[in-house]
Motif scaffolding. Structure first.
Motif, short mmCIF file in Angstrom:
data_model
loop_
_atom_site.label_atom_id
_atom_site.label_comp_id
_atom_site.label_asym_id
_atom_site.label_seq_id
_atom_site.Cartn_x
_atom_site.Cartn_y
_atom_site.Cartn_z
N TYR A 1 -8.70 -1.29 -3.06
CA TYR A 1 -8.23 -2.09 -1.92
C TYR A 1 -8.75 -3.52 -1.95
CZ TYR A 1 -5.76 1.40 0.87
OH TYR A 1 -4.84 2.30 1.34
N VAL B 1 -1.26 -1.07 -4.27
CA VAL B 1 -2.45 -0.21 -4.18
C VAL B 1 -1.99 1.21 -3.89
CG1 VAL B 1 -4.54 0.33 -2.87
CG2 VAL B 1 -3.97 -2.05 -3.40
N ILE C 1 0.86 -1.19 0.00
CA ILE C 1 0.00 0.00 0.00
C ILE C 1 0.89 1.24 0.00
CG2 ILE C 1 -1.72 1.32 1.27
CD1 ILE C 1 -2.66 -1.31 2.54
N SER D 1 -9.01 1.26 5.25
CA SER D 1 -9.37 0.65 3.95
C SER D 1 -8.94 -0.80 3.89
CB SER D 1 -8.71 1.44 2.81
OG SER D 1 -9.10 2.80 2.87
N LEU D 2 -7.83 -1.11 4.55
CA LEU D 2 -7.31 -2.49 4.52
C LEU D 2 -8.16 -3.42 5.38
CD1 LEU D 2 -5.18 -4.67 3.91
CD2 LEU D 2 -3.83 -3.73 5.83
#
Ligand code: SAJ
Length: 454
Positions: free
Chosen positions: A104, A61, A38, A138-139
């Protein structure tokens, strides 16, 4: 496992967690573990490329759609000379081992996820974790059961325990060390040497548990040829921020000795040379300031939680103040040199050599030159900026020097070290990085002054 856990016997969730750790270990060994990264900036991108090159299937991402598009076209968005990175990126995108998205959801099959987002401090030196919190929020919902999450960003000691772990437990609905595993492996990269540092510089693998640290070492062994040191998370947080605070304090010491030399008529470069002949001394270089993405920020991260708890932190803020004052000291040197030449600073035309924060780099983050230029303009000087690496400031130095009343050297770019100063014909020369080693020989026509010189 902690000593307490040993004497109390294994916690009830231990057998299940143990099985998941073993699964991670075997998938990493077989390179069937799917990796997610990320934040594909100057740290995340080379990390993603190296794991892809090592044989892992990697998904990156990033929230910047234009960066994602560029990366999926195999084009590096990182400016400047990064040996090997552009070619490696093109290869891993071509062979499909790295793909990048803004979504995500793509992380839901990942066994390992690294987080490489910015962790700045604000004007009050308070860590700003907006990007980190957003990444964790978001993860969480897509995090795979039993996955390993590793924060590579530089963070204040205590952040893993008080920000990352609770936030990821909340956003994922899973428990740390059972539903997912957590670690902190701070990056040690440097612009211009991203791949070299990632491969060749040792790293601290801080795990929530010793088992997690062991899994991290097995993972990084695939891309790091240097030592991998196991630790707990707070130790990893302390090491990274302390190593950069150490550098900042030592640069500040060199700068303060330079100011003393100016006051008493010494030459700090000769003093430094002789000091460093004394066993166990390594005086760093004084200069026109301390910029970059790490050194100005990390000392405040190191000090943050302790200061919040009332620990008296005196050396780190003092060193920061010394280093932040250097660009303004350069303005003072310039003013006095111009005065000696019978010239006011206001209304004068000043050529500033160097706008990057580091020699032979195009990186302008926290550049000391920006501070100097702003001050000069406040004092009604006209400023011309040259930098061979920074778009918008490139050009012919001799031409740009025409009509200038003074030249100020802010960055020790190689090009400046080779300059024939007699071709510039400016009355005043102020050297902030000792690119002029022998002013009498090299610049006999100019009124010369430099940081730390009589
Ligand atoms: N600087 C001085 N005097 C010195 C050294 C540096 O004034 O003796 C100035 C530089 O001009 C620059 C700033 O300090 O403006 C930072 O320079 P740096 O050489 O520390 O370069 P950075 O900012 O890229 O530092 C990074 C750090 N690495 C990481 O955070 C992982 C630092 O810990 C490393 O020591 C450095 O790279 C490196 O040399 O690899």
């Amino acid at each position: 496992m902690s000593e307490k856990a040993k004497c109390r016997g294994n916690p009830p969730w231990f057998p299940e967690a143990r099985g998941r750790v073993n699964t991670l270990q075997s998938k990493i060994a077989a390179q069937t573990a799917r990796l997610g990264v990320i934040g594909l900036g100057y740290v995340g991108l080379p990390v993603a490329c190296l794991f892809a090159e090592a044989g892992f299937d990697v998904v990156g991402v990033d929230i910047q759609a234009e960066r994602v598009e560029k990366l999926n076209a195999g084009v590096s968005p990182i400016e400047g000379d990064e040996p090997g990175l552009a070619a490696l990126l093109a290869e891993v995108v071509r062979n499909g081992s790295l793909r990048v998205t803004t979504d995500y959801e793509a992380l839901q099959d990942c066994d390992v996820v690294t987080i490489n987002v910015e962790t700045p401090v604000d004007e009050n030196h308070v860590p700003r974790y907006v990007a980190l919190r957003n990444a964790l929020r978001s993860l969480g919902p897509v995090l795979k059961e039993g996955a390993l999450v590793i924060v590579e960003s530089t963070i204040a000691p205590g952040t893993m325990a008080r920000v990352v772990k609770p936030l990821l437990e909340e956003s994922s609905g899973k428990r740390a060390n059972v539903g997912f595993f957590l670690g902190h492996c701070p990056e040690r990269v440097m612009p211009g040497k991203l791949l070299a540092n990632l491969r060749g510089v040792s790293r601290v693998c801080g795990g929530e548990t010793p088992e997690t640290a062991a899994v991290m070492i097995a993972l990084y062994r695939h891309i790091v040829a240097a030592e991998l040191d196991p630790a707990d998370c707070v130790t990893a947080e302390l090491v990274k921020t302390a190593e950069n605070a150490y550098r900042d304090v030592n640069i500040a010491f060199a700068n303060e000795v330079a100011l003393i030399c100016e006051a008493v008529g010494g030459n700090v470069w000769r003093v430094r040379e002789l000091v460093n002949k004394s066993p166990g001394r390594n005086m760093l270089k004084p200069g026109a300031g301390v910029g970059g993405h790490c050194i100005p920020k990390d000392p405040w991260l190191l000090a943050y939680e302790a200061r919040e708890k009332g620990t008296p932190i005196r050396l780190i803020p003092a060193a920061r103040a010394v280093n932040e004052s250097m660009p303004l000291h350069m303005v003072e040197l310039l003013e006095s040199a111009l005065a000696e030449a019978g010239q006011e600073l206001a209304g004068s035309r000043i050529l500033v050599l160097g706008y990057a924060y580091l020699e032979n780099s195009d990186d302008t983050r926290n550049s000391p030159s920006a501070v100097l230029v702003a001050r000069l303009r406040t004092l009604s000087a006209e400023v011309v900026i040259h930098d061979p690496y920074v778009p918008g400031y490139q050009g012919d130095v001799v031409e740009m020097a025409q009509g200038c009343d003074a030249v100020v050297v802010m960055v020790g770019h190689e090009e400046y070290r080779k300059l024939d100063w007699n071709t510039l014909h400016t009355p005043v020369l102020v050297d902030g990085r000792r690119v002029v080693t022998d002013p009498v020989r090299q610049a006999p026509e100019t009124l010369f002054c430099g940081i730390g010189r009589p």
